[in-house]
Design a protein around this motif. Structure first.
Motif, PDB file in Angstrom:
ATOM      1  N   ALA A   1       0.779  -1.104  -0.057  1.00  0.00           N
ATOM      2  CA  ALA A   1       0.034  -0.091   0.172  1.00  0.00           C
ATOM      3  C   ALA A   1       0.897   1.190   0.091  1.00  0.00           C
ATOM      4  O   ALA A   1       2.008   1.375   0.829  1.00  0.00           O
ATOM      5  CB  ALA A   1      -0.897  -0.135   1.199  1.00  0.00           C
ATOM      6  N   ALA A   2       0.473   2.142  -0.751  1.00  0.00           N
ATOM      7  CA  ALA A   2       1.470   3.349  -0.819  1.00  0.00           C
ATOM      8  C   ALA A   2       1.377   4.231   0.309  1.00  0.00           C
ATOM      9  O   ALA A   2       2.111   5.204   0.615  1.00  0.00           O
ATOM     10  CB  ALA A   2       0.875   4.175  -2.116  1.00  0.00           C
ATOM     11  N   SER A   3       0.511   4.090   1.316  1.00  0.00           N
ATOM     12  CA  SER A   3       0.376   4.966   2.233  1.00  0.00           C
ATOM     13  C   SER A   3      -0.494   4.395   3.150  1.00  0.00           C
ATOM     14  O   SER A   3      -1.146   3.360   3.207  1.00  0.00           O
ATOM     15  CB  SER A   3      -0.673   6.266   1.874  1.00  0.00           C
ATOM     16  OG  SER A   3      -1.776   6.212   1.452  1.00  0.00           O
TER      17      SER A   3
ATOM     18  N   ALA B   1      -4.120   4.270   2.664  1.00  0.00           N
ATOM     19  CA  ALA B   1      -4.614   3.184   1.462  1.00  0.00           C
ATOM     20  C   ALA B   1      -4.589   1.985   2.371  1.00  0.00           C
ATOM     21  O   ALA B   1      -5.530   0.805   1.936  1.00  0.00           O
ATOM     22  CB  ALA B   1      -3.436   3.089   0.576  1.00  0.00           C
ATOM     23  N   VAL B   2      -3.891   1.541   3.448  1.00  0.00           N
ATOM     24  CA  VAL B   2      -3.863   0.439   4.183  1.00  0.00           C
ATOM     25  C   VAL B   2      -5.294   0.499   4.798  1.00  0.00           C
ATOM     26  O   VAL B   2      -6.011  -0.448   4.755  1.00  0.00           O
ATOM     27  CB  VAL B   2      -2.495   0.304   5.225  1.00  0.00           C
ATOM     28  CG1 VAL B   2      -2.884  -0.819   6.191  1.00  0.00           C
ATOM     29  CG2 VAL B   2      -1.415   0.184   4.611  1.00  0.00           C
ATOM     30  N   VAL B   3      -5.487   1.487   5.664  1.00  0.00           N
ATOM     31  CA  VAL B   3      -6.811   1.402   6.415  1.00  0.00           C
ATOM     32  C   VAL B   3      -8.032   1.256   5.544  1.00  0.00           C
ATOM     33  O   VAL B   3      -9.011   0.745   5.614  1.00  0.00           O
ATOM     34  CB  VAL B   3      -6.976   2.831   7.072  1.00  0.00           C
ATOM     35  CG1 VAL B   3      -8.494   2.923   7.580  1.00  0.00           C
ATOM     36  CG2 VAL B   3      -5.977   2.767   8.169  1.00  0.00           C
ATOM     37  N   ARG B   4      -8.055   1.832   4.229  1.00  0.00           N
ATOM     38  CA  ARG B   4      -9.152   1.840   3.147  1.00  0.00           C
ATOM     39  C   ARG B   4      -9.300   0.317   2.706  1.00  0.00           C
ATOM     40  O   ARG B   4     -10.366  -0.065   2.309  1.00  0.00           O
ATOM     41  CB  ARG B   4      -9.107   2.772   1.946  1.00  0.00           C
ATOM     42  CG  ARG B   4      -9.289   4.131   2.422  1.00  0.00           C
ATOM     43  CD  ARG B   4      -9.296   5.049   0.708  1.00  0.00           C
ATOM     44  NE  ARG B   4      -8.259   4.818   0.143  1.00  0.00           N
ATOM     45  CZ  ARG B   4      -7.068   5.610  -0.021  1.00  0.00           C
ATOM     46  NH1 ARG B   4      -7.024   6.672   1.043  1.00  0.00           N
ATOM     47  NH2 ARG B   4      -5.953   5.433  -0.535  1.00  0.00           N
TER      48      ARG B   4
ATOM     49  N   GLU C   1       6.537  -3.055  -7.173  1.00  0.00           N
ATOM     50  CA  GLU C   1       6.751  -3.367  -8.779  1.00  0.00           C
ATOM     51  C   GLU C   1       5.399  -4.215  -9.161  1.00  0.00           C
ATOM     52  O   GLU C   1       5.096  -4.220 -10.425  1.00  0.00           O
ATOM     53  CB  GLU C   1       7.969  -3.808  -8.982  1.00  0.00           C
ATOM     54  CG  GLU C   1       9.167  -2.847  -9.051  1.00  0.00           C
ATOM     55  CD  GLU C   1      10.609  -3.392  -9.117  1.00  0.00           C
ATOM     56  OE1 GLU C   1      11.279  -2.610  -9.674  1.00  0.00           O
ATOM     57  OE2 GLU C   1      10.696  -4.491  -8.643  1.00  0.00           O
ATOM     58  N   THR C   2       5.207  -5.298  -8.390  1.00  0.00           N
ATOM     59  CA  THR C   2       4.443  -6.238  -8.723  1.00  0.00           C
ATOM     60  C   THR C   2       2.708  -5.818  -8.367  1.00  0.00           C
ATOM     61  O   THR C   2       1.950  -6.602  -9.084  1.00  0.00           O
ATOM     62  CB  THR C   2       4.565  -7.757  -8.148  1.00  0.00           C
ATOM     63  OG1 THR C   2       4.654  -7.476  -6.756  1.00  0.00           O
ATOM     64  CG2 THR C   2       5.968  -8.094  -8.789  1.00  0.00           C
ATOM     65  N   THR C   3       2.669  -4.724  -7.786  1.00  0.00           N
ATOM     66  CA  THR C   3       1.054  -4.552  -7.449  1.00  0.00           C
ATOM     67  C   THR C   3       0.783  -3.195  -7.790  1.00  0.00           C
ATOM     68  O   THR C   3      -0.623  -3.233  -8.048  1.00  0.00           O
ATOM     69  CB  THR C   3       0.977  -4.678  -5.933  1.00  0.00           C
ATOM     70  OG1 THR C   3       1.687  -3.706  -5.039  1.00  0.00           O
ATOM     71  CG2 THR C   3       1.102  -5.869  -5.301  1.00  0.00           C
ATOM     72  N   THR C   4       1.547  -2.371  -8.324  1.00  0.00           N
ATOM     73  CA  THR C   4       1.095  -0.794  -8.438  1.00  0.00           C
ATOM     74  C   THR C   4       0.855  -0.765  -9.993  1.00  0.00           C
ATOM     75  O   THR C   4       0.139   0.196 -10.229  1.00  0.00           O
ATOM     76  CB  THR C   4       2.128   0.000  -7.975  1.00  0.00           C
ATOM     77  OG1 THR C   4       3.340  -0.258  -8.514  1.00  0.00           O
ATOM     78  CG2 THR C   4       1.887   0.100  -6.452  1.00  0.00           C
ATOM     79  N   GLY C   5       1.351  -1.531 -10.818  1.00  0.00           N
ATOM     80  CA  GLY C   5       0.844  -1.538 -12.319  1.00  0.00           C
ATOM     81  C   GLY C   5       1.782  -0.112 -12.885  1.00  0.00           C
ATOM     82  O   GLY C   5       3.087   0.009 -12.548  1.00  0.00           O
ATOM     83  N   VAL C   6       1.479   0.795 -13.793  1.00  0.00           N
ATOM     84  CA  VAL C   6       1.991   2.014 -14.233  1.00  0.00           C
ATOM     85  C   VAL C   6       2.366   3.033 -13.220  1.00  0.00           C
ATOM     86  O   VAL C   6       1.318   3.461 -12.666  1.00  0.00           O
ATOM     87  CB  VAL C   6       1.093   2.395 -15.321  1.00  0.00           C
ATOM     88  CG1 VAL C   6       1.999   3.428 -16.024  1.00  0.00           C
ATOM     89  CG2 VAL C   6       1.178   1.166 -16.479  1.00  0.00           C
ATOM     90  N   VAL C   7       3.518   3.529 -13.262  1.00  0.00           N
ATOM     91  CA  VAL C   7       3.721   4.375 -12.190  1.00  0.00           C
ATOM     92  C   VAL C   7       4.731   5.614 -13.173  1.00  0.00           C
ATOM     93  O   VAL C   7       5.401   5.216 -13.737  1.00  0.00           O
ATOM     94  CB  VAL C   7       4.741   4.050 -11.041  1.00  0.00           C
ATOM     95  CG1 VAL C   7       5.208   5.364 -10.460  1.00  0.00           C
ATOM     96  CG2 VAL C   7       3.913   3.206 -10.135  1.00  0.00           C
TER      97      VAL C   7
END
Length: 180
Positions: free
Chosen positions: A9-11, A14-17, A98-104
């Motif tokens: 999770a990026a933040s 995001a974890v809590v959501r 790298e494996t979960t976020t897709g395009v950055v």
């Protein structure tokens, strides 16, 4: 971690959501190796509690190794993990990201094949390009963090049908990779 699954999770938000209720036994670890519990605030909304101390790195290493062995399709990047705890954690976060976020924005995956180099936006794009490639032994993939990998086709079950295989990427070192 959610059960035996590693997630990124990026933040903290995001974890809590991503969690429905506090009683699920997630293990939340930040990039510094601190563990956090999920708890309900005074209004009954989920939040991260105060750090409950450092992660157990021996356990974390074992859990990561087991996760990769049990589900290589979900965790296809195979790196030689550093011995130092903080470097191990940094490498783990990189791979999960790298494996979960897709395009950055700003990320470039490079795929070097005989006579050409492709610049792609995500690991999904790399998989799509290489899924039917015939020159995998001569292919080198560089991730956005500049780690080098050689792709390998893995077969699910006993038949090598196109939809029954997936790719894993095993780390290579510059001295092991021939010049282009």
């Amino acid at each position: 971690m959610d059960g035996e699954l590693f997630n990124y999770a990026a933040s903290a938000e995001a974890v809590v959501r991503s969690v429905e209720y506090a009683d699920r036994n997630e293990i939340i670890i930040d990039r510094s190796g601190n563990r956090y519990p999920l708890r309900d605030d005074e209004n009954g909304h989920l939040e991260l509690g105060q750090s409950s101390g450092k992660a157990d790195f021996d356990w974390l290493r074992e859990a990561w190794d087991s996760a990769q062995q049990e589900d290589p399709q979900r965790y296809p990047l195979e790196r030689v993990m550093p011995d130092a705890d903080i470097e191990f954690l940094a490498s783990l976060f990189e791979m999960l990201e790298e494996t979960t976020t897709g395009v950055v924005e700003g990320w470039t995956w490079k795929v070097r094949q005989p006579g050409r180099t492709h610049h792609l936006d995500s690991l999904d794009d790399v998989n799509e390009l290489l899924r039917k490639a015939t020159d995998l032994p001569d292919t080198i993939v560089q991730d956005p963090y500049e780690h080098l990998y050689r792709p390998y086709r893995m077969i699910r079950g006993t038949l090598a049908l196109t939809d029954r295989h997936y790719l894993v990427y095993r780390e290579e070192f510059p001295e092991d990779v021939p010049d282009a």
